[in-house]
Structures are given as structure tokens and as C-alpha cells.
Design an enzyme around this catalytic site. Structure first.
Site, PDB file in Angstrom:
ATOM      1  N   SER A 199     -13.440  42.865 -14.722  1.00 49.14           N
ATOM      2  CA  SER A 199     -13.542  42.613 -13.286  1.00 49.14           C
ATOM      3  C   SER A 199     -13.440  43.907 -12.489  1.00 49.14           C
ATOM      4  O   SER A 199     -12.597  44.759 -12.762  1.00 49.14           O
ATOM      5  CB  SER A 199     -12.437  41.654 -12.840  1.00 49.14           C
ATOM      6  OG  SER A 199     -12.665  40.354 -13.319  1.00 49.14           O
ATOM      7  N   HIS A 229     -11.484  39.634  -5.813  1.00 42.36           N
ATOM      8  CA  HIS A 229     -10.565  38.771  -6.566  1.00 42.36           C
ATOM      9  C   HIS A 229      -9.542  39.577  -7.361  1.00 42.36           C
ATOM     10  O   HIS A 229      -8.528  39.024  -7.801  1.00 42.36           O
ATOM     11  CB  HIS A 229     -11.348  37.830  -7.480  1.00 42.36           C
ATOM     12  CG  HIS A 229     -11.913  38.477  -8.698  1.00 42.36           C
ATOM     13  ND1 HIS A 229     -13.218  38.926  -8.779  1.00 42.36           N
ATOM     14  CD2 HIS A 229     -11.355  38.750  -9.905  1.00 42.36           C
ATOM     15  CE1 HIS A 229     -13.440  39.427  -9.975  1.00 42.36           C
ATOM     16  NE2 HIS A 229     -12.324  39.338 -10.678  1.00 42.36           N
ATOM     17  N   ASP A 271     -17.457  38.718  -2.982  1.00 40.29           N
ATOM     18  CA  ASP A 271     -16.390  39.225  -3.853  1.00 40.29           C
ATOM     19  C   ASP A 271     -16.417  40.750  -3.886  1.00 40.29           C
ATOM     20  O   ASP A 271     -16.808  41.365  -4.879  1.00 40.29           O
ATOM     21  CB  ASP A 271     -16.564  38.642  -5.257  1.00 40.29           C
ATOM     22  CG  ASP A 271     -15.377  38.924  -6.163  1.00 40.29           C
ATOM     23  OD1 ASP A 271     -14.339  39.399  -5.654  1.00 40.29           O
ATOM     24  OD2 ASP A 271     -15.495  38.677  -7.375  1.00 40.29           O
TER      25      ASP A 271
END
Length: 314
Positions: free
Chosen positions: A233, A84, A130
């Protein structure tokens, strides 16, 4: 702790505590050619003594020169991160990477060019598959501040309750007040059972969906009311065994930063070991001679990627 610093939350009191894992690794050779090794020293940054070299695999990923995500070095040419993180564009020319960065913002290190982006083919949202890797145009040079992290083999799983560490520069939230750390740091977390994690997130289930947390995910919680937040992230979840750090997860998502009742969710790297190997298929994989007293089972510990005669301990 080194550098005479104070840790009010007790998060960094035992960074060398070994994780409880289902198998043991074996590695030989000097640390400079190994994965998952650190060389911690002290350095004065903005008038304060800080530790450097504790997380040498950590990299910052930039989009058009701006920091967007973290990643980890798994090879001279390759960076592991979350899929992502790369949704802004599929053009590798718009991304750069910085290695050996200790503080953000950073003007002391050069931006490394990216020539290829590989996003998992099944990634369609932020909830599953992911994972992604970036290929650098030029190989990085190993140093005490720049080292690769080990990757787990397919059957290597951390036990429930194991203490591991999330590494990154992202936002941290304590007692309802967010803050922005500029030095790369680690947050101690414990592995949570996926079934418990599923129960906590059952309100997110879609119609006819039986579970939300799949086998490609790991969950953790913090005992100190701290947690990973949106800016972490792509960061690495690492566990240590026998003084070797192994990346067990990639920061993927969570529900509202810092809520202890909602575990943080990571992409499980051991679930994608074979996928990573297929993407880096242009390398030649060879084995390593080991002492005769070590059984083949012990060799299923982790992967070391080296550009010449690449080694996969599988």
C-alpha cells in the site's frame, strides 16, 4: 541485469523500456536536480550483491516506529502515499519517514519527522480518492540514493498495455506461496483498460451503482502470476519515457493477492495533479526556458518540484 543476479521470472529484463504515453516530457539540467532519474550501483547486502539506487524516490512510512506503508518523494519536503495508510491516526507526530532505504528492517537510516498530514477531502473509504501527502519537518538532501519522482500532468495517461513497474517492499505471491522480500524491488505490470477492470469487479457493485472503477483509478495485471499484495500500500506505479520515470499511480487495493483475473487498482496521480498543486500552494511556481523547437504540447509531460523557484511543467 546488473550485479550478476538471476531473474527467474524475467521481470527485470527490460527496466528501461519506455512507456507509451499520450505526450512527451522535456527536462534539462543535471540528473541530481531532476526528477525521475536513477543512479544504479551494486552493493553487498547480507553476502549477496544487489542493485541499489534503482528506485531512489521510494520511502518507508512508519507508525510509532513500525513500517506500515510505502510512499514516494515528490519534493524536498513532501511524500506521496495512499490515504488509507494514514487511518490509524491523524496526528503527524506518530508518523516518521525513512528515505534511501534499500532493505527492511532498516537500522542504518534516521527517521524523519512529519509535521503535516493532508488526506484528500473526499476520501471516505478505500475505494476512491485514496491519496494523501505528508510534509516533512526538514527538507531531505538529494543523493544518488535519494531522488524525487516525476508526477504526470493532468492529461498524461499511459496507453493500454503499457509495461510499468510497481515498486515496494511488500508481500509478493507466486504459485500460491507468499514470501516477504526485504530488498526494495520492482514488479513489471501492464496497464489494463478500466472497462475491463470494471467488468472483473462488477460483483462488488452496490445497488444503483453503474461502475466501480472510476476515472481516479488505474488498473494493472501481471503476466507472470505475481501481483501486489496488502503490504505494498502506498507504493508507486512508475512508467518510463525517454529515460525518465513518471509516477502514474499509487497502490490502493486489490482482491485477494495474486489472482490474475482480478487486476490491481491504483489511485491515478494524473487525476489528482491539481489537488497536489493546491496543497503545496505556499511555493512559488515558475517556468523553465526551453528550446524554441519544442511545442507547448510537449511541455505537458510531467511535473518537477524544486524547493526554490518550484517548477511545474504543465
Amino acid at each position: 541485469m546488473a550485479c550478476g543476479s538471476v531473474d527467474p521470472h524475467g521481470l527485470l529484463s527490460s527496466p528501461l523500456a519506455s512507456a507509451r504515453l499520450n505526450s512527451l516530457p522535456y527536462m534539462e539540467g543535471p540528473w541530481i536536480w531532476s526528477c525521475g532519474q536513477t543512479n544504479i550501483t551494486c552493493k553487498v547486502v547480507n553476502g549477496k550483491a544487489v542493485e541499489v539506487g534503482k528506485w531512489p524516490w521510494q520511502v518507508s512510512i512508519l507508525f510509532l516506529g513500525m513500517y506500515i506503508c510505502s510512499g514516494s518523494l515528490i519534493h524536498h519536503h513532501w511524500i506521496l502515499t495512499a490515504a488509507h495508510c494514514l487511518q490509524r491516526s491523524k496526528n503527524p507526530a506518530k508518523y516518521t519517514v525513512k528515505v534511501g532505504v534499500q532493505t527492511l528492517p532498516d537500522n542504518s537510516t534516521s527517521e524523519l519527522l512529519v509535521t503535516r498530514i493532508v488526506i484528500h477531502e473526499n476520501f471516505i473509504n478505500r475505494m476512491s480518492d485514496d491519496i494523501a501527502i505528508l510534509k516533512l519537518k526538514y527538507p531531505v538532501t538529494w543523493s544518488p540514493l535519494v531522488q524525487p519522482i516525476c508526477l504526470p500532468s493532468f492529461n498524461l495517461k499511459p496507453s493500454i498495455g503499457t509495461m510499468c513497474w510497481v515498486v515496494g517492499w511488500g508481500l509478493e505471491k507466486a504459485e500460491g506461496h507468499p514470501k516477504t522480500p526485504y530488498s526494495v524491488q520492482g514488479l513489471a505490470v501492464r496497464i489494463v483498460n478500466n472497462e475491463i477492470c470494471n467488468h472483473r469487479y462488477q460483483f462488488l457493485l452496490l445497488k444503483n451503482q453503474k461502475k466501480f472503477i472510476g476515472n481516479d483509478m488505474l488498473c494493472t495485471s501481471s503476466e507472470w502470476g505475481l501481483d501486489t499484495c496488502q503490504d505494498t500500500s502506498g507504493s508507486s506505479l512508475v512508467c518510463q519515457m525517454n529515460k525518465t520515470w513518471v509516477q502514474m499511480g499509487v497502490v490502493s487495493w486489490n482482491f485477494d493477492c495474486g489472482r490474475r483475473q482480478f487486476p490491481s487498482v491504483y489511485t491515478s496521480t494524473s487525476h489528482f495533479t491539481q489537488w497536489i498543486k493546491r496543497q503545496i500552494g505556499d511555493l512559488k511556481f515558475t517556468s523553465m526556458a526551453v528550446p524554441s523547437f519544442l511545442s507547448p504540447f510537449i511541455l505537458t509531460g510531467y511535473i518537477l518540484l524544486v524547493s526554490l523557484g518550484s517548477l511545474w511543467l504543465l
